[in-house]
Every structure is written in C-alpha cells, then in structure tokens.
Write a protein that holds these residues in place. Structure first.
Motif, mmCIF file in Angstrom:
data_model
loop_
_atom_site.group_PDB
_atom_site.id
_atom_site.type_symbol
_atom_site.label_atom_id
_atom_site.label_comp_id
_atom_site.label_asym_id
_atom_site.label_seq_id
_atom_site.Cartn_x
_atom_site.Cartn_y
_atom_site.Cartn_z
ATOM 1 N N LEU A 5 0.853 -1.171 -0.035
ATOM 2 C CA LEU A 5 0.102 0.042 0.021
ATOM 3 C C LEU A 5 0.924 1.433 0.021
ATOM 4 O O LEU A 5 0.690 2.069 -0.766
ATOM 5 N N VAL A 6 2.011 1.373 0.770
ATOM 6 C CA VAL A 6 3.004 2.221 0.812
ATOM 7 C C VAL A 6 3.580 2.599 -0.560
ATOM 8 O O VAL A 6 3.745 3.604 -1.057
ATOM 9 N N VAL A 7 3.837 1.368 -1.357
ATOM 10 C CA VAL A 7 4.426 1.575 -2.629
ATOM 11 C C VAL A 7 3.537 2.019 -3.659
ATOM 12 O O VAL A 7 3.617 3.087 -4.377
ATOM 13 N N LEU A 8 2.034 1.589 -3.533
ATOM 14 C CA LEU A 8 0.952 2.208 -4.469
ATOM 15 C C LEU A 8 0.725 3.611 -4.153
ATOM 16 O O LEU A 8 0.608 4.494 -5.043
ATOM 17 N N ARG A 49 11.397 6.963 3.561
ATOM 18 C CA ARG A 49 12.078 6.530 4.925
ATOM 19 C C ARG A 49 10.734 5.668 5.767
ATOM 20 O O ARG A 49 11.189 4.739 6.285
ATOM 21 N N VAL A 50 9.646 5.954 5.465
ATOM 22 C CA VAL A 50 8.562 5.056 6.070
ATOM 23 C C VAL A 50 8.511 3.445 5.498
ATOM 24 O O VAL A 50 8.588 2.693 6.129
ATOM 25 N N ARG A 55 10.133 -2.159 5.967
ATOM 26 C CA ARG A 55 10.809 -3.244 5.689
ATOM 27 C C ARG A 55 11.829 -3.757 6.953
ATOM 28 O O ARG A 55 12.071 -4.875 6.939
ATOM 29 N N GLY A 56 12.484 -2.914 7.717
ATOM 30 C CA GLY A 56 12.907 -3.124 8.865
ATOM 31 C C GLY A 56 12.403 -3.863 9.999
ATOM 32 O O GLY A 56 12.900 -4.636 10.701
#
Length: 58
Positions: A5-8, A49-50, A55-56
């Motif tokens: 969702l963040v990538v989208l 950054r988010v 991913r971390g």
C-alpha cells in the motif's frame, strides 16, 4: 500488505505530482511548478523513509 500500500501510494503521488509540475511549467507558472516539485521531493523522501522502516520490521 502494508508495504504494498505504501508503494502504491508513492507511485500515485509521483504520477500526480509529476503531471502537476509538467502542467504548471507548461503554463509558464515557474514558481508554483518549482514549489510543487519541492513538495514532491519532500513527500518522496518521507515515503521512502517510512518504507525503509516497514521493511526493517519484517
């Protein structure tokens, strides 16, 4: 799923922001076009950054 969702969101913001910058510069509105470009860069930096933080966690 949250990463997707963040990538989208980043893709959508980039496409809309680039279209806005192109249209503003095409009309000769240089100052607003550069302001939109600066806003796009800041939102991208925060988004990446988010994304890196998410991913971390996984």
């Amino acid at each position: 799923m949250l990463i997707g969702l963040v990538v989208l969101m980043l893709v959508s913001v980039n496409l809309g922001g680039l279209m806005s910058v192109i249209l503003q510069l095409g009309r000769g509105e240089w100052l607003t076009g550069l302001g939109s470009l600066a806003t796009l860069v800041v939102v991208d930096a925060l988004g990446f950054r988010v994304l890196r933080g998410l991913r971390g966690q996984d």
